[in-house]
Design an enzyme around this catalytic site. Sequence first.
Site, PDB file in Angstrom:
ATOM      1  N   SER A  29     -27.967  35.677   2.353  1.00 32.12           N
ATOM      2  CA  SER A  29     -27.846  34.376   3.017  1.00 32.12           C
ATOM      3  C   SER A  29     -26.459  33.816   2.710  1.00 32.12           C
ATOM      4  O   SER A  29     -25.459  34.443   3.032  1.00 32.12           O
ATOM      5  CB  SER A  29     -28.965  33.449   2.541  1.00 32.12           C
ATOM      6  OG  SER A  29     -28.924  32.211   3.208  1.00 32.12           O
ATOM      7  N   HIS A  56     -28.992  35.620   7.040  1.00 34.01           N
ATOM      8  CA  HIS A  56     -29.375  34.335   7.616  1.00 34.01           C
ATOM      9  C   HIS A  56     -28.215  33.778   8.432  1.00 34.01           C
ATOM     10  O   HIS A  56     -27.065  33.785   7.968  1.00 34.01           O
ATOM     11  CB  HIS A  56     -29.732  33.339   6.512  1.00 34.01           C
ATOM     12  CG  HIS A  56     -31.039  33.633   5.851  1.00 34.01           C
ATOM     13  ND1 HIS A  56     -31.405  33.079   4.653  1.00 34.01           N
ATOM     14  CD2 HIS A  56     -32.087  34.407   6.221  1.00 34.01           C
ATOM     15  CE1 HIS A  56     -32.615  33.498   4.302  1.00 34.01           C
ATOM     16  NE2 HIS A  56     -33.043  34.320   5.242  1.00 34.01           N
ATOM     17  N   ASP A 149     -36.126  33.575   0.162  1.00 34.50           N
ATOM     18  CA  ASP A 149     -36.495  34.568   1.165  1.00 34.50           C
ATOM     19  C   ASP A 149     -36.127  35.948   0.629  1.00 34.50           C
ATOM     20  O   ASP A 149     -35.068  36.143   0.040  1.00 34.50           O
ATOM     21  CB  ASP A 149     -35.752  34.293   2.480  1.00 34.50           C
ATOM     22  CG  ASP A 149     -36.249  35.164   3.627  1.00 34.50           C
ATOM     23  OD1 ASP A 149     -37.397  35.640   3.553  1.00 34.50           O
ATOM     24  OD2 ASP A 149     -35.490  35.344   4.595  1.00 34.50           O
TER      25      ASP A 149
END
Length: 345
Positions: A29, A56, A149
């Site tokens: 991310s 992401h 995540d």
Amino acid sequence: MTAPSTKKTVNTVSATSRSDFPIIVIGTSAGGQSALSSLVAQLPADFPAAILIVQHMAATSSNEAMLRLLADKGNLPCKQAAQHGVIRSGYIYLAQPDHHLMISQGKTLATKGARENRARPAIDPLFRSAAVEFGNRVIGVILTGYLDDGTSGMEVIRRCGGICVVQDPADAAYPDMPQNVLNHVKVDHCVPLAEMGSLLTRLALSERGARIAVPADVAVEAKIAQRVLSDLESVDFLGTQVPFNCPGCGGVLWQMKVGEHLRFRCHTGHAYTVAALLAEQTAKMEETLWVALRMFEENKNLLVKMGAEGTASPSYAERVEQSDIHIRRIKAMLHSNTANTDPLP
């Protein structure tokens, strides 16, 4: 939705059956662009595995710059993952913006399924589907990023016999994601980014034992992520209904717990870790506060206008003051939220 591949010196390994080469799945991310460019630069042109990446990104972003960067920095051809795309050894596949990347029947899927952990593409759906398809041929990698995540997906890879690798949090620009994996999953390797390329090359060449059976709950979650439909029976199998609502659709949530990692799902497919659920609830509360602020300010402005025109009731001044009180309180809450809101993944 497709984008042209960005080509370098192409590895000529042909498409083979899904058991012939390892699959490396990478999730990252915040700080991911720099980390990925550093990692691919370490991989040789004859790298003996396929690499699938979820970074992401905003729904309106484009992969073209990232594909070009990874191709320029490394020795492997980079492609945007396509619907029903063939997976080849020695290639890098990057998730499309606003699409989950998953694997089914040995091919890539690009779907618009429900967000998981506030993200689409999300890391967990890729890791989960790879573990179901390839079992112990999967090597999962978590790099820099916010929140958690990928933690659930790494646990699934471990349960299916795969290998778990995380970037050393002390080496990560944003340590939350690798640290959360370390907190909840028994990983095989935790290394600085500078050592990861050689490690992945060794792991890709290593022998793997016999596959183990895919746990029933893992198979069910993989199927949910591939479908865009309501499925009460599946979430009833996975967990217990709790008195919380899904921030994504307003439906009821089911609580799931595997080991020490608590998660939630709704029957339309949204999924959250505790950290992601709290972050999304905070974002929804802020959105609601802005709507309330607008309505109170409009109400106050109307009352003032009525008073100026002599059409308001005698109590209008008191009502203006009450609106002012609510406006000040809401602004104070918004200021507090601005100072304390968790960042988006």
